[in-house]
Design a protein around this motif. Structure first.
Motif, mmCIF file in Angstrom:
data_model
loop_
_atom_site.group_PDB
_atom_site.id
_atom_site.type_symbol
_atom_site.label_atom_id
_atom_site.label_comp_id
_atom_site.label_asym_id
_atom_site.label_seq_id
_atom_site.Cartn_x
_atom_site.Cartn_y
_atom_site.Cartn_z
ATOM 1 N N LYS A 118 9.731 10.926 -14.886
ATOM 2 C CA LYS A 118 9.857 9.551 -15.364
ATOM 3 C C LYS A 118 9.327 9.341 -16.779
ATOM 4 O O LYS A 118 9.644 8.345 -17.418
ATOM 5 C CB LYS A 118 9.165 8.589 -14.391
ATOM 6 N N LYS A 119 8.546 10.282 -17.276
ATOM 7 C CA LYS A 119 8.084 10.160 -18.653
ATOM 8 C C LYS A 119 9.238 10.364 -19.634
ATOM 9 O O LYS A 119 9.166 9.937 -20.787
ATOM 10 C CB LYS A 119 6.974 11.185 -18.928
ATOM 11 N N GLU A 120 10.299 11.024 -19.167
ATOM 12 C CA GLU A 120 11.463 11.276 -20.014
ATOM 13 C C GLU A 120 12.535 10.203 -19.840
ATOM 14 O O GLU A 120 13.516 10.188 -20.589
ATOM 15 C CB GLU A 120 12.086 12.632 -19.664
ATOM 16 N N LEU A 121 12.345 9.323 -18.870
ATOM 17 C CA LEU A 121 13.394 8.383 -18.495
ATOM 18 C C LEU A 121 12.910 6.939 -18.567
ATOM 19 O O LEU A 121 11.706 6.676 -18.561
ATOM 20 C CB LEU A 121 13.885 8.697 -17.079
ATOM 21 N N VAL A 122 13.869 6.023 -18.623
ATOM 22 C CA VAL A 122 13.577 4.586 -18.693
ATOM 23 C C VAL A 122 14.180 3.907 -17.461
ATOM 24 O O VAL A 122 15.320 4.175 -17.093
ATOM 25 C CB VAL A 122 14.181 3.968 -19.970
ATOM 26 N N TYR A 123 13.398 3.025 -16.845
ATOM 27 C CA TYR A 123 13.883 2.277 -15.685
ATOM 28 C C TYR A 123 14.868 1.205 -16.139
ATOM 29 O O TYR A 123 14.594 0.443 -17.061
ATOM 30 C CB TYR A 123 12.706 1.627 -14.965
ATOM 31 N N VAL A 124 16.032 1.151 -15.501
ATOM 32 C CA VAL A 124 17.073 0.186 -15.896
ATOM 33 C C VAL A 124 17.517 -0.666 -14.702
ATOM 34 O O VAL A 124 18.651 -1.132 -14.630
ATOM 35 C CB VAL A 124 18.296 0.906 -16.519
ATOM 36 N N GLY A 125 16.616 -0.892 -13.775
ATOM 37 C CA GLY A 125 16.978 -1.620 -12.562
ATOM 38 C C GLY A 125 17.093 -3.115 -12.742
ATOM 39 O O GLY A 125 17.716 -3.789 -11.927
ATOM 40 N N GLU A 126 16.505 -3.677 -13.804
ATOM 41 C CA GLU A 126 16.518 -5.126 -14.002
ATOM 42 C C GLU A 126 16.786 -5.455 -15.467
ATOM 43 O O GLU A 126 16.250 -4.817 -16.366
ATOM 44 C CB GLU A 126 15.176 -5.737 -13.590
ATOM 45 N N SER A 127 17.626 -6.469 -15.678
ATOM 46 C CA SER A 127 17.920 -6.935 -17.035
ATOM 47 C C SER A 127 18.655 -8.266 -16.955
ATOM 48 O O SER A 127 19.429 -8.490 -16.026
ATOM 49 C CB SER A 127 18.795 -5.920 -17.785
#
Length: 257
Positions: A118-127
């Motif tokens: 997860k340090k390499e990735l971004v959470y995109v579950g909400e916007s």
């Protein structure tokens, strides 16, 4: 006399074809003219007469500006769509995988591996700009570059809906980062799921074109699809992403560039 001159000047400036830039410039002109009016009002023949002139000119200016605002909001841009979806969005797996390897993470093996990455990735579950569907075969993570692309697409879609006078609806994201285990399960019933799927790299996501998430009033899916296709075409032409029009899956499959 001065009132008529200023009002006519404002009309000449503001009543051309209103664009967003002209709208902003028109507002700036109004502010500057009001400042000038107040200054002139202070050096008139008398304080009472100056105040009266200033109030009359201010009322005329406000009336002109309100008409301009109405014209801007009523001026809707046409919905054009694209001539052919398959032609406009032809980028196959072989094209997208090159970008996925360049910008993505090392393929994720399973959910446990994803948790550790997860340090390499971004959470995109909400916007506020898009809605993420209930995910069964992927998890809501992307590399930062792809997350920015998704956000920009959602925002551009909102802007385009507003300019065309279409009620706001959110895009629906149907697939994001997939693990190798996810891909194996998908291959049982999805012929487009390959061993080396771009979704493994966190660079790729799917946006469906036959469903949307209504923010206010619902709109025909075809209308929203036409607007979305214009936005995606512009993103692709700006070399922001590669896009494949998926017929069976009902989505635009795209990878960040």
């Amino acid at each position: 006399m001065m009132k008529d001159i200023l009002t006519n000047k404002l009309k000449n400036i503001l009543f051309k074809k209103p664009t967003k830039v002209q709208y902003i410039l028109g507002f700036a002109v109004v502010v500057l003219l009001l400042a000038g009016i107040k200054r002139l009002a202070g050096i008139g023949d008398g304080e009472a007469q100056s105040l009266e002139n200033s109030e009359e000119l201010t009322a005329a200016t406000e009336e002109t500006f309100n008409v301009q605002c109405s014209m801007f909001n009523d001026k809707k841009h046409r919905i054009l769509s694209v001539p052919n979806y398959k032609v406009a969005f032809p980028d196959s797996q072989s094209v997208q995988i090159v970008a996925a390897n360049k910008w993505g993470v090392k393929p994720v093996k399973n959910r446990e591996d994803a948790e550790a990455r997860k340090k390499e990735l971004v959470y995109v579950g909400e916007s506020p700009y898009y809605h993420v569907d209930k995910l069964k075969s992927s998890i809501p993570y992307l590399v930062p570059r792809a997350a920015v692309l998704l956000q920009d697409i959602g925002q551009a879609f909102y802007d385009s809906l507003y300019m065309k006078g279409v009620p706001l609806n959110q895009l629906i994201v149907t697939s994001v980062l997939r693990t190798q285990e996810d891909v194996k399960k998908l291959q049982r019933h999805n012929g487009n799921a390959t061993d080396n799927s771009c979704h493994l790299y966190g660079t790729t996501f799917d946006i469906c074109y036959n469903r949307y998430h209504a923010v206010g009033r619902e709109v025909r899916n075809d209308t929203l699809k036409w607007v979305l296709s214009e936005v995606l075409r512009d993103m692709r032409e700006d070399q922001r992403c590669y896009i494949k029009y998926e017929v069976k899956q009902g989505c635009f499959h795209m990878t960040v560039r």
